[in-house]
Write a protein that holds these residues in place. Structure first.
Motif, PDB file in Angstrom:
ATOM      1  N   TRP A 110     -75.536  -2.833 -73.493  1.00  0.00           N
ATOM      2  CA  TRP A 110     -76.581  -4.445 -73.160  1.00  0.00           C
ATOM      3  C   TRP A 110     -77.912  -3.881 -73.301  1.00  0.00           C
ATOM      4  O   TRP A 110     -79.114  -5.639 -74.052  1.00  0.00           O
ATOM      5  CB  TRP A 110     -76.257  -4.842 -72.236  1.00  0.00           C
ATOM      6  N   LEU A 111     -78.222  -3.664 -72.959  1.00  0.00           N
ATOM      7  CA  LEU A 111     -79.568  -2.617 -73.366  1.00  0.00           C
ATOM      8  C   LEU A 111     -80.590  -2.981 -74.936  1.00  0.00           C
ATOM      9  O   LEU A 111     -81.167  -3.276 -74.901  1.00  0.00           O
ATOM     10  CB  LEU A 111     -80.096  -1.171 -73.171  1.00  0.00           C
ATOM     11  N   ASP A 169     -88.227  -5.016 -77.891  1.00  0.00           N
ATOM     12  CA  ASP A 169     -88.940  -5.097 -77.078  1.00  0.00           C
ATOM     13  C   ASP A 169     -88.884  -4.792 -75.523  1.00  0.00           C
ATOM     14  O   ASP A 169     -88.708  -4.340 -75.099  1.00  0.00           O
ATOM     15  CB  ASP A 169     -90.183  -6.075 -77.948  1.00  0.00           C
ATOM     16  N   HIS A 170     -90.388  -6.400 -75.335  1.00  0.00           N
ATOM     17  CA  HIS A 170     -90.161  -6.858 -74.085  1.00  0.00           C
ATOM     18  C   HIS A 170     -88.937  -6.457 -73.449  1.00  0.00           C
ATOM     19  O   HIS A 170     -88.566  -6.715 -71.821  1.00  0.00           O
ATOM     20  CB  HIS A 170     -91.179  -8.012 -73.838  1.00  0.00           C
ATOM     21  N   GLY A 171     -88.244  -7.150 -74.033  1.00  0.00           N
ATOM     22  CA  GLY A 171     -86.433  -7.586 -72.938  1.00  0.00           C
ATOM     23  C   GLY A 171     -85.577  -6.300 -72.593  1.00  0.00           C
ATOM     24  O   GLY A 171     -85.116  -6.456 -71.753  1.00  0.00           O
ATOM     25  N   MET A 172     -86.348  -5.208 -74.014  1.00  0.00           N
ATOM     26  CA  MET A 172     -85.372  -3.543 -73.709  1.00  0.00           C
ATOM     27  C   MET A 172     -86.056  -3.467 -72.212  1.00  0.00           C
ATOM     28  O   MET A 172     -85.319  -2.442 -71.088  1.00  0.00           O
ATOM     29  CB  MET A 172     -85.660  -3.468 -74.891  1.00  0.00           C
ATOM     30  N   MET A 173     -87.729  -3.616 -71.968  1.00  0.00           N
ATOM     31  CA  MET A 173     -88.097  -3.096 -70.974  1.00  0.00           C
ATOM     32  C   MET A 173     -87.428  -4.051 -69.660  1.00  0.00           C
ATOM     33  O   MET A 173     -87.068  -3.427 -68.522  1.00  0.00           O
ATOM     34  CB  MET A 173     -89.814  -3.619 -71.011  1.00  0.00           C
ATOM     35  N   SER A 174     -87.248  -5.259 -69.478  1.00  0.00           N
ATOM     36  CA  SER A 174     -86.686  -5.907 -68.443  1.00  0.00           C
ATOM     37  C   SER A 174     -85.167  -5.857 -68.069  1.00  0.00           C
ATOM     38  O   SER A 174     -84.899  -5.293 -67.494  1.00  0.00           O
ATOM     39  CB  SER A 174     -86.359  -7.317 -68.867  1.00  0.00           C
ATOM     40  N   VAL A 227     -87.944   0.903 -73.484  1.00  0.00           N
ATOM     41  CA  VAL A 227     -86.697   1.350 -72.464  1.00  0.00           C
ATOM     42  C   VAL A 227     -87.976   1.467 -71.630  1.00  0.00           C
ATOM     43  O   VAL A 227     -87.254   2.027 -69.906  1.00  0.00           O
ATOM     44  CB  VAL A 227     -85.725   2.175 -73.674  1.00  0.00           C
ATOM     45  N   LYS A 228     -88.268   3.724 -72.083  1.00  0.00           N
ATOM     46  CA  LYS A 228     -88.845   4.495 -71.199  1.00  0.00           C
ATOM     47  C   LYS A 228     -90.100   3.218 -69.845  1.00  0.00           C
ATOM     48  O   LYS A 228     -89.521   3.941 -69.066  1.00  0.00           O
ATOM     49  CB  LYS A 228     -90.134   5.427 -72.136  1.00  0.00           C
TER      50      LYS A 228
END
Length: 805
Positions: free
Chosen positions: A311-312, A317-322, A353-354
């Motif tokens: 899912w990640l 970008d910012h979506g991955m972060m959330s 991701v970090k």
């Protein structure tokens, strides 16, 4: 004989005399003097007040109040007893009379009128039978005192009375309400000494934990256990046990929440059958990330993030972060287990991701104290690093993890970020997020250093910096520092006037409304409404803040809330767009996690408004109002809105977030910051909600843009809405309780029922925002006077089993 005559005349004057001249009182005072002068003569009865009946005493009390005010107006000094000696000698007779005849409220009223409330503490007639009524009256009447000194005096009196009666739990509630907890907590804990009072200590720790108070007990035999309770270490365990008991452990997918197969228009669901590949849009996936994070919050398992990383990478970008950060929400409160699951993402090659993993560590430890301090240890390096996105994540993570904890080492990390002035727009974003985090960490603490740093930064900022879409969070961070602290914010409001930018107006309104949050102060509500009288179409940010402020000041107090609702109706009719946009948010503040029929109706109408921003705010407001309630009516409305706006990406995102909030924690959680029988407001929780509300004032550049991760501030407000009864060793002990609508019982005679329309359940049970519980059995006694959260029970020594059972 003259004295007797004066008595009779005094009673007659009660009905025959002219009201203004207070004849009844004059005669009575004359009689008092005569009695004093010939003490040797035998008096018919001691004080001969009660002998003439209640009504007479009552009328005298009223006249004493008027006479007192008249003398103060004529220039007597209210603090000087000599000027009122004759009146006060009568008060000393009337008050014990009232208290001993079950008219506690009238006794208190008389003392308030003559400004001598402290006399209550010297009365002998206050005992275990009537202290509860007196203190309830004092704490509820305090809301209606406009002068902060009177307000504090009433609460202090209640605090002292509770302490004298050995009710330390209630004394602690009053201390938290006054905000004097720093001095009061150690004092109360030192007074709880007996062996069985160990339970009282535990119960007090549980209250501190719910209020998110950062306090450490030292020099106590059980200090480790007590500090664990204050640190919410077992919260996750209790919550998961509750979930198993209610059989809701099964993880839910976002699709279970959307229920798109129920949609009346087949457009969306039928497309799959054509065999074409399902196209995932980034925004829809982002929304699903949040829905998944809210719905499975605290359950430690879900269908998207915990099984694998697939899912990640469906986000960018910012979506991955959330998405990475949503792990923190799913594993909420479970620090030990959570860190092992999040750890692998901290070493990812992707910065986003970090950053998400760093934020997850912060979310995970929201409101939970851990000796290792993982959030501080893992996030400090990123704050001092150079990667912009890591800095933003680390600031937000620290803000969530240490909300309300006032930790100095965190402040030392964040202050340099606020002070830095390079980096243009990205730099300003870091500054704003750091200021917001500081506001959350020092919420309601009035910290000088933090306050002066933020104001200093605003004074030095260039116009471009203050025009940045996130500059509003500098103001909010400042407001949170003084949350609920009333007149302590006045100096800061003055300092803000020196900022030469339109934002200074907004900042001043935010600061003032935060300072009076939950106080129900009528004068402040009028002032804030006054801001809304100008008709502005742009630069009206301060008006939007004022509308939210009205809701904020009136919240937690029923009469004020109803009057505010009427005011909002007028605002919707007569004001310009910017004000209308803020009305749904203000309605949400008044009814957090409390889906009132009329409010949902109003929001449902606003959610179809042609103005995009009004309708988006209304949709999100529906989510906040119904948060964690699973309310079926709201669920239906949101599904309809989902079809109605299926072509509009921004609206669709809002609908999804609202659906996620509605089913938050599968209906086992609440966002409501007001707790302990609607007496206390948890500042960190209210702060978290205000972050969301203020970002809604400019959705396009906050939640609908790159800083959607601010939504995770809601985790500060999440709390299980459970009532769990436990034994002394904190193991569960199911008993029957009655749960029903709470009824106001202030100043009522006899033993009024505290709840109405109850149902009998056995614990654990869920409590709604307006509900109250009472024990349904005589077999046990609760240590706490309020049945909410985790309640410790002890056996009732006087209980006798019924015959033949």
């Amino acid at each position: 004989l003259r004295a007797r005559l004066a008595d009779v005349l005094s009673v007659l004057a009660m009905t025959m005399g002219k009201h203004e001249e207070r004849e009844s009182l004059q005669f009575k005072l004359a009689a008092f003097k005569d009695y004093e002068s010939n003490k040797d003569a035998v008096r018919p009865d001691d004080d001969n007040l009660g002998a003439w009946g209640h009504e007479f005493v009552r009328s005298l009390a009223g006249e004493i109040g008027q006479e007192y005010n008249a003398r103060v107006i004529d220039g007597s000094d209210p603090d000087d007893d000599a000027a009122f000696a004759d009146l006060l000698s009568m008060v000393d007779v009337i008050v014990p009379f009232h208290v001993s005849h079950n008219a506690e409220a009238e006794a208190v009223d008389l003392l308030i009128e003559v400004q001598r409330l402290k006399k209550l503490l010297d009365l002998d007639s206050i005992n275990e039978h009537n202290y509860g009524r007196i203190c309830l009256y004092l704490t509820k009447t305090a809301d209606f005192m406009s002068d902060p000194d009177d307000y504090m005096e009433m609460l202090e009196t209640a605090y002292e009375l509770f302490r004298k009666q050995g009710q330390f739990f209630d004394a602690l509630r009053v201390a938290l309400r006054m905000g004097t907890d720093e001095e009061a907590i150690p004092e109360l804990f030192s007074q709880v000494t007996d062996a069985e009072d160990n339970l009282m200590k535990k119960q007090m720790c549980l209250l501190l934990a719910r209020q998110r108070v950062n306090y450490e007990i030292e020099d106590d035999d059980d200090e480790e256990e007590l500090n664990e309770l204050i640190g919410n270490v077992k919260l996750s365990e209790q919550f998961l046990k509750l979930a198993q008991d209610l059989d809701v452990m099964e993880p839910k997918t976002p699709e279970d929440i959307y229920k798109s197969h129920l949609a009346e228009t087949g457009g969306f669901s039928r497309r799959r059958d054509t065999g074409g590949a399902q196209v995932d849009s980034a925004r829809a996936n982002l929304a699903s990330t949040f829905v998944n994070a809210f719905v499975n919050a605290g359950f430690c398992q879900d269908k998207l993030m915990t099984p694998d990383n697939e899912w990640l990478y469906k986000n960018k970008d910012h979506g991955m972060m959330s998405a990475a950060a949503s792990l923190g929400s799913i594993l909420l409160w479970n620090v030990e287990e959570g860190l092992t699951q999040i750890d692998k993402f901290l070493y990812s090659s992707e910065d986003y991701v970090k950053a998400g993993a760093a934020l997850a560590v912060g979310i995970l430890s929201s409101g939970v104290k851990n000796d290792a301090d993982p959030a501080l240890a893992l996030l400090s390096e990123h704050i001092e690093g150079d990667v912009h996105i890591m800095k933003c994540a680390a600031c937000t993570g620290l803000g969530i993890a240490y909300a309300g904890a006032a930790r100095e080492e965190v402040m030392d990390l964040l202050l340099p970020v606020v002070e830095s002035s390079e980096g243009g727009a990205t730099g300003m974003l870091e500054v704003s997020l750091a200021a917001l985090a500081l506001g959350m960490i020092y919420v309601g603490k009035c910290d000088e250093t933090v306050g002066s740093t933020i104001v200093q930064r605003m004074m030095e900022a260039s116009d471009e910096e203050l025009d940045h879409s996130h500059a509003r969070f500098l103001c909010l961070g400042l407001g949170l520092l003084f949350l609920g602290r009333m007149e302590k914010a006045d100096a800061m409001i003055e300092a803000l006037k020196t900022v030469e930018h339109k934002i200074s107006k907004y900042a001043a309104v935010v600061l003032e409304t935060c300072a009076y949050a939950g106080s129900g102060n009528v004068l402040k509500v009028q002032e804030t409404l006054h801001h809304c009288t100008e008709h502005l179409t742009e630069d009206a940010d301060h008006q939007m803040a004022a509308v939210i402020g009205v809701g904020l000041i009136a919240m937690g107090e029923d009469v004020g809330s109803e009057m505010a609702l009427r005011a909002f109706d007028h605002l919707l009719h007569y004001c310009e767009l910017p004000i209308k946009r803020a009305v749904p948010l203000a309605l949400a503040v008044l009814h957090i996690s409390n889906p009132d029929y009329g409010v949902i109706d109003q929001l449902s109408r606003l959610s179809h408004d042609p103005d995009a921003e009004i309708s988006q705010n209304a949709v999100l407001a529906m989510g906040i109002v119904s948060a964690g309630t699973n309310n079926s009516r709201v669920a239906g409305l949101l599904r309809q809105l989902g079809e109605f706006y299926s072509k509009e990406a921004g609206h669709m995102f809002c609908v999804r977030i609202a659906q996620g909030l509605l089913h938050m924690g599968k209906g086992l959680m609440t966002l409501n910051p007001v707790h302990s029988d609607r007496m206390l407001t948890n500042p960190a929780a209210l702060g978290g909600i205000l972050v969301i509300i203020h970002s809604c004032l400019d959705l396009k550049s906050t939640l609908l843009d790159k800083t959607h991760y601010l939504l995770y501030y809601l985790t500060c407000a999440m709390n299980p809405r459970m009532l769990v009864t436990v034994n002394e060793d904190m193991s569960w002990r199911p008993v029957t309780v009655r749960v029903g609508q709470a009824v106001e019982t202030v100043g009522q005679a006899g033993k009024p029922k505290t709840i109405t329309g109850f149902q009998t359940h056995s614990t654990p049970v869920l409590l709604g925002a307006q509900e109250r519980a009472e024990l349904g059995t005589e077999e046990v006694l609760s240590v706490s006077s309020v049945l909410e959260g985790v309640v410790i029970l002890k056996d009732n020594p006087d209980y006798e089993e019924e015959e033949g059972s």
